[in-house]
Design an enzyme around this catalytic site. Sequence first.
Site, short mmCIF file in Angstrom:
data_model
loop_
_atom_site.label_atom_id
_atom_site.label_comp_id
_atom_site.label_asym_id
_atom_site.label_seq_id
_atom_site.Cartn_x
_atom_site.Cartn_y
_atom_site.Cartn_z
N ALA A 64 0.78 -1.26 -0.09
CA ALA A 64 -0.07 0.05 0.00
C ALA A 64 1.06 1.25 -0.07
O ALA A 64 2.10 1.15 0.45
CB ALA A 64 -0.82 0.06 1.24
N GLY A 107 0.70 -4.84 1.09
CA GLY A 107 -0.62 -4.97 0.31
C GLY A 107 -0.50 -5.39 -0.98
O GLY A 107 -1.52 -6.24 -1.61
N GLU A 110 -0.62 -8.96 -0.37
CA GLU A 110 -2.03 -9.49 -0.13
C GLU A 110 -3.04 -9.50 -1.45
O GLU A 110 -3.96 -10.19 -1.44
CB GLU A 110 -2.62 -8.58 0.74
CG GLU A 110 -1.96 -8.73 2.28
CD GLU A 110 -2.43 -7.50 3.19
OE1 GLU A 110 -2.24 -6.54 3.01
OE2 GLU A 110 -2.79 -8.30 4.23
N GLU A 130 4.93 -5.38 7.35
CA GLU A 130 3.85 -4.25 7.98
C GLU A 130 4.35 -4.07 9.33
O GLU A 130 4.35 -2.92 9.75
CB GLU A 130 2.26 -4.80 7.91
CG GLU A 130 1.57 -4.49 6.82
CD GLU A 130 1.72 -5.76 5.66
OE1 GLU A 130 2.71 -6.51 5.78
OE2 GLU A 130 1.04 -5.80 4.74
N1 COA Z 1 4.46 3.34 -0.87
C1 COA Z 1 4.90 4.43 -1.26
N2 COA Z 1 6.19 4.90 -2.08
C2 COA Z 1 6.74 3.42 -2.09
C3 COA Z 1 6.53 2.25 -1.89
C4 COA Z 1 5.19 2.37 -1.03
N3 COA Z 1 4.90 0.95 -0.52
N4 COA Z 1 7.55 1.54 -2.21
C5 COA Z 1 8.48 2.24 -2.71
N5 COA Z 1 7.89 3.31 -2.96
C6 COA Z 1 8.61 4.57 -3.59
C7 COA Z 1 10.04 4.98 -2.69
O1 COA Z 1 9.50 5.86 -1.87
C8 COA Z 1 10.94 5.46 -3.95
O2 COA Z 1 10.29 7.04 -4.07
P1 COA Z 1 11.31 8.15 -4.36
O3 COA Z 1 11.93 7.54 -5.67
O4 COA Z 1 10.28 9.24 -4.43
O5 COA Z 1 12.37 8.01 -3.27
C9 COA Z 1 10.47 4.64 -5.32
O6 COA Z 1 9.36 4.07 -4.72
C10 COA Z 1 11.43 3.73 -5.15
O7 COA Z 1 11.73 2.92 -4.05
P2 COA Z 1 13.19 2.26 -3.72
O8 COA Z 1 13.06 1.91 -2.29
O9 COA Z 1 14.00 3.40 -4.26
O10 COA Z 1 13.24 1.30 -4.82
P3 COA Z 1 14.00 -0.20 -4.79
O11 COA Z 1 14.09 -0.84 -5.93
O12 COA Z 1 15.28 0.13 -4.08
O13 COA Z 1 13.38 -1.16 -3.38
C11 COA Z 1 11.46 -2.06 -2.52
C12 COA Z 1 12.01 -1.66 -3.89
C13 COA Z 1 10.14 -2.69 -2.91
C14 COA Z 1 12.40 -3.18 -1.71
C15 COA Z 1 11.41 -0.77 -1.29
O14 COA Z 1 10.81 0.26 -2.03
C16 COA Z 1 10.54 -1.13 -0.33
O15 COA Z 1 10.97 -1.78 0.50
N6 COA Z 1 9.28 -0.74 -0.22
C17 COA Z 1 8.45 -0.54 0.83
C18 COA Z 1 7.83 -2.04 1.08
C19 COA Z 1 6.92 -2.11 2.28
O16 COA Z 1 7.25 -1.93 3.26
N7 COA Z 1 5.63 -2.37 1.79
C20 COA Z 1 4.72 -2.69 2.93
C21 COA Z 1 3.83 -1.52 2.71
S1 COA Z 1 2.02 -2.02 3.26
#
Ligand code: COA
Length: 246
Positions: A64, A107, A110, A130
Site C-alpha cells: 500500500a 498490500g 495481499e 507491515e
Molecule cells: N509506498 C509508497 N512509495 C513507495 C513504496 C510504498 N509501499 N514502495 C516504494 N516506494 C517508492 C519509494 O519511496 C521511492 O520513491 P522516491 O523515488 O520518490 O524516493 C520509489 O518508490 C522507489 O523505491 P526504492 O526503495 O528506491 O526502490 P528499490 O528498488 O530500491 O526498493 C522496495 C524496492 C520494494 C524493496 C522498497 O521500495 C521497499 O521496501 N518498499 C516498501 C515495502 C513495504 O514496506 N511495503 C509494505 C507497505 S504495506
Amino acid sequence: MAPYDTIKVDELDDRVVVTLHRPQSRNAIDAAMIRELHDVCGGLEEHPRLLLLTGAGGVFAAGADIAELRARGREQALRGINSRLFDRIARLPLPSVAAVDGYALGGGAELAYACDIRLASPAATFGNPEPGLGILAAAGATWRLRELVGASVAKQILLAGRRLDAEAACRLGLVAEVVPADDLLARAHALLDRMARSGALALRLTKLVTDAPGGHPVTDDLAQAILFESEEKRDRMDAFLAGERR
Ligand code: COA
C-alpha cells in the site's frame, strides 16, 4: 472501462488483463489505484471474464502507498480500504491469475494472495513487512496467507519478516510455477486459455463452492443441480461421447 491513471487495462473477449502501473512508486497501491481496480471489478461482475493481474516494470506491487497509510487513522482502517477491494477480487465470478515479477510486498502480496492462482518469475519476492511499519497486515494476510501456506510459514512471514523467494513460494504451494520473466505473461495466458476451455458456469460455481466458508455437501449438490440442467453440460458430454477431446 474508463481510461485509468494507475493501471493499464486490456479487455479481451474472455479475459481482462490488468497491469499495475505506478512506476515511480514501485506500483504502490494508492487510493486512485483502489478506485480504478474497483471499477474493473464492477465490469467483471457485470460481464464475467477471467482476470490476469500483473505489475509493470519488474515489480508486482511494493505495498500500500506508505505516504497515504501514514496519514490514515482509525476511521480509514475501519473502512477496510484495501481489504474490501481484495475481498471483491477474491469473490470475482471467474478465476483470477496473478503473474508476479519482482516484489509483492505488504498490500501487494495481499493482492496476489487474493487471486486464485499465482505464477512467479525467478525474481518474485513475497513478504509482509507491515509490523516493521508499526501496523498489521490487515488486508487478508493474517488469514488468507495462513490458508495458502499454513500457520507455521504464515507466522514466519508475518511475525519474523521472512520473505519468500520464487523457489520457496513454489515449494510451499503459494505459486503454481516459476517461469522466466520473459515468458511469464505467455504462461499466464496459457493457464487462462486452459480455464477458458472449461464451461464458464461450471468454473464459476466451482470457485463459489470452493471458497464457501466451511464447505457443505448440500452446497455441492445445489451447485451440481444447476450444472446438471445446463445446455452446456449436455453439449460437452455429447461431444466427449462422440469422441471429441478439448
Ligand atoms: N509506498 C509508497 N512509495 C513507495 C513504496 C510504498 N509501499 N514502495 C516504494 N516506494 C517508492 C519509494 O519511496 C521511492 O520513491 P522516491 O523515488 O520518490 O524516493 C520509489 O518508490 C522507489 O523505491 P526504492 O526503495 O528506491 O526502490 P528499490 O528498488 O530500491 O526498493 C522496495 C524496492 C520494494 C524493496 C522498497 O521500495 C521497499 O521496501 N518498499 C516498501 C515495502 C513495504 O514496506 N511495503 C509494505 C507497505 S504495506
